[in-house]
Design a protein around this motif. Structure first.
Motif, PDB file in Angstrom:
ATOM      1  N   GLY A  33       0.821  -1.200   0.000  1.00  0.00           N
ATOM      2  CA  GLY A  33       0.000   0.000   0.000  1.00  0.00           C
ATOM      3  C   GLY A  33       0.857   1.253   0.000  1.00  0.00           C
ATOM      4  N   SER A  34       0.275   2.316   0.450  1.00  0.00           N
ATOM      5  CA  SER A  34       0.983   3.590   0.490  1.00  0.00           C
ATOM      6  C   SER A  34       2.047   3.565   1.590  1.00  0.00           C
ATOM      7  N   ALA A  35       2.918   4.570   1.567  1.00  0.00           N
ATOM      8  CA  ALA A  35       3.995   4.641   2.548  1.00  0.00           C
ATOM      9  C   ALA A  35       3.448   4.849   3.954  1.00  0.00           C
ATOM     10  N   THR A  36       2.364   5.585   4.087  1.00  0.00           N
ATOM     11  CA  THR A  36       1.791   5.804   5.419  1.00  0.00           C
ATOM     12  C   THR A  36       1.231   4.510   5.998  1.00  0.00           C
ATOM     13  N   VAL A  37       0.646   3.691   5.154  1.00  0.00           N
ATOM     14  CA  VAL A  37       0.136   2.393   5.607  1.00  0.00           C
ATOM     15  C   VAL A  37       1.311   1.469   5.932  1.00  0.00           C
ATOM     16  N   ALA A  38       2.352   1.514   5.120  1.00  0.00           N
ATOM     17  CA  ALA A  38       3.511   0.657   5.332  1.00  0.00           C
ATOM     18  C   ALA A  38       4.195   0.967   6.660  1.00  0.00           C
ATOM     19  N   GLN A  39       4.200   2.225   7.075  1.00  0.00           N
ATOM     20  CA  GLN A  39       4.834   2.590   8.336  1.00  0.00           C
ATOM     21  C   GLN A  39       4.087   2.049   9.546  1.00  0.00           C
ATOM     22  N   THR A  40       2.834   1.691   9.374  1.00  0.00           N
ATOM     23  CA  THR A  40       2.082   1.118  10.492  1.00  0.00           C
ATOM     24  C   THR A  40       2.365  -0.367  10.671  1.00  0.00           C
ATOM     25  N   LEU A  41       3.106  -0.976   9.741  1.00  0.00           N
ATOM     26  CA  LEU A  41       3.377  -2.410   9.817  1.00  0.00           C
ATOM     27  C   LEU A  41       4.553  -2.747  10.726  1.00  0.00           C
ATOM     28  N   TYR A  42       5.319  -1.740  11.142  1.00  0.00           N
ATOM     29  CA  TYR A  42       6.489  -2.004  11.979  1.00  0.00           C
ATOM     30  C   TYR A  42       6.767  -0.819  12.892  1.00  0.00           C
ATOM     31  N   ALA A  43       7.556  -1.105  13.934  1.00  0.00           N
ATOM     32  CA  ALA A  43       8.029  -0.066  14.848  1.00  0.00           C
ATOM     33  C   ALA A  43       9.524  -0.285  15.029  1.00  0.00           C
ATOM     34  N   GLU A  44      10.316   0.736  14.727  1.00  0.00           N
ATOM     35  CA  GLU A  44      11.768   0.613  14.860  1.00  0.00           C
ATOM     36  C   GLU A  44      12.149   0.716  16.332  1.00  0.00           C
ATOM     37  N   THR A  45      13.103  -0.110  16.749  1.00  0.00           N
ATOM     38  CA  THR A  45      13.548  -0.079  18.136  1.00  0.00           C
ATOM     39  C   THR A  45      14.337   1.196  18.406  1.00  0.00           C
ATOM     40  N   ALA A  46      14.384   1.608  19.659  1.00  0.00           N
ATOM     41  CA  ALA A  46      15.095   2.836  20.036  1.00  0.00           C
ATOM     42  C   ALA A  46      16.590   2.709  19.774  1.00  0.00           C
ATOM     43  N   GLU A  47      17.145   1.516  20.027  1.00  0.00           N
ATOM     44  CA  GLU A  47      18.584   1.305  19.800  1.00  0.00           C
ATOM     45  C   GLU A  47      18.920   1.440  18.320  1.00  0.00           C
ATOM     46  N   SER A  48      18.064   0.910  17.466  1.00  0.00           N
ATOM     47  CA  SER A  48      18.287   0.974  16.026  1.00  0.00           C
ATOM     48  C   SER A  48      18.237   2.417  15.535  1.00  0.00           C
ATOM     49  N   ALA A  49      17.261   3.173  16.002  1.00  0.00           N
ATOM     50  CA  ALA A  49      17.140   4.571  15.589  1.00  0.00           C
ATOM     51  C   ALA A  49      18.337   5.387  16.071  1.00  0.00           C
ATOM     52  N   ALA A  50      18.792   5.134  17.295  1.00  0.00           N
ATOM     53  CA  ALA A  50      19.946   5.863  17.835  1.00  0.00           C
ATOM     54  C   ALA A  50      21.213   5.521  17.060  1.00  0.00           C
ATOM     55  N   ALA A  51      21.396   4.256  16.704  1.00  0.00           N
ATOM     56  CA  ALA A  51      22.579   3.848  15.945  1.00  0.00           C
ATOM     57  C   ALA A  51      22.581   4.463  14.555  1.00  0.00           C
ATOM     58  N   ARG A  52      21.426   4.502  13.902  1.00  0.00           N
ATOM     59  CA  ARG A  52      21.346   5.115  12.576  1.00  0.00           C
ATOM     60  C   ARG A  52      21.607   6.614  12.644  1.00  0.00           C
ATOM     61  N   GLN A  53      21.112   7.270  13.708  1.00  0.00           N
ATOM     62  CA  GLN A  53      21.369   8.701  13.877  1.00  0.00           C
ATOM     63  C   GLN A  53      22.861   8.958  14.102  1.00  0.00           C
ATOM     64  N   ALA A  54      23.529   8.105  14.886  1.00  0.00           N
ATOM     65  CA  ALA A  54      24.968   8.247  15.126  1.00  0.00           C
ATOM     66  C   ALA A  54      25.752   8.065  13.827  1.00  0.00           C
ATOM     67  N   GLN A  55      25.355   7.096  12.996  1.00  0.00           N
ATOM     68  CA  GLN A  55      26.004   6.893  11.698  1.00  0.00           C
ATOM     69  C   GLN A  55      25.805   8.109  10.797  1.00  0.00           C
TER      70      GLN A  55
END
Length: 133
Positions: free
Chosen positions: A78-100
């Motif tokens: 479906g659309s990107a907004t619908v696709a974003q409801t299919l998962y939740a990124e972990t806090a550690e993953s988001a922090a690591a990507r921000q550091a990179q």
């Protein structure tokens, strides 16, 4: 779109990756799973492995690493907004990507010190370096 958020819903891993818009084509998702770029609950699995709500999926896309928890199952892309409801990124993953991302900003771009063609002096140095080996 038929989104299912109940706990007994299941779908193939490659199909879920495609529906969640991590990969543009389902064959790319299949190749990534077969190549070991995607892990389900910490294990390397086949593309046909069933994914259910609550599973943890680790995805490596080029230099980016995502660790997400499955929150929904979709039968169709479906659309990107619908696709974003299919998962939740972990806090550690988001922090690591921000550091990179910050590290890439601070790093010098390759070849930034090079300006055009080599000079006569540069060619002599290149010749000395290559002739010595």
């Amino acid at each position: 779109m038929n989104d299912r958020h109940d706990h007994d819903a299941r779908t193939r891993l490659d199909k879920w990756l495609w529906a969640a818009r991590f990969y543009k084509h389902r064959t790319l998702a299949t190749d990534a799973v077969e190549g070991g770029k995607v892990q389900l609950n910490g294990l390397r699995v086949k593309p046909a492995k069933d994914v259910k709500v609550g599973d943890t999926v680790a995805i490596q896309l080029a230099e980016a690493h995502f660790t997400v928890v499955v929150t929904g199952i979709a039968e169709k892309r479906g659309s990107a907004t619908v696709a974003q409801t299919l998962y939740a990124e972990t806090a550690e993953s988001a922090a690591a990507r921000q550091a990179q991302r910050e590290q890439r900003k601070l790093a010098a771009t390759p070849g930034a010190d090079l300006h055009g063609r080599p000079t006569k002096r540069d060619r002599r140095q290149i010749g000395r370096f290559t002739d010595g080996f």
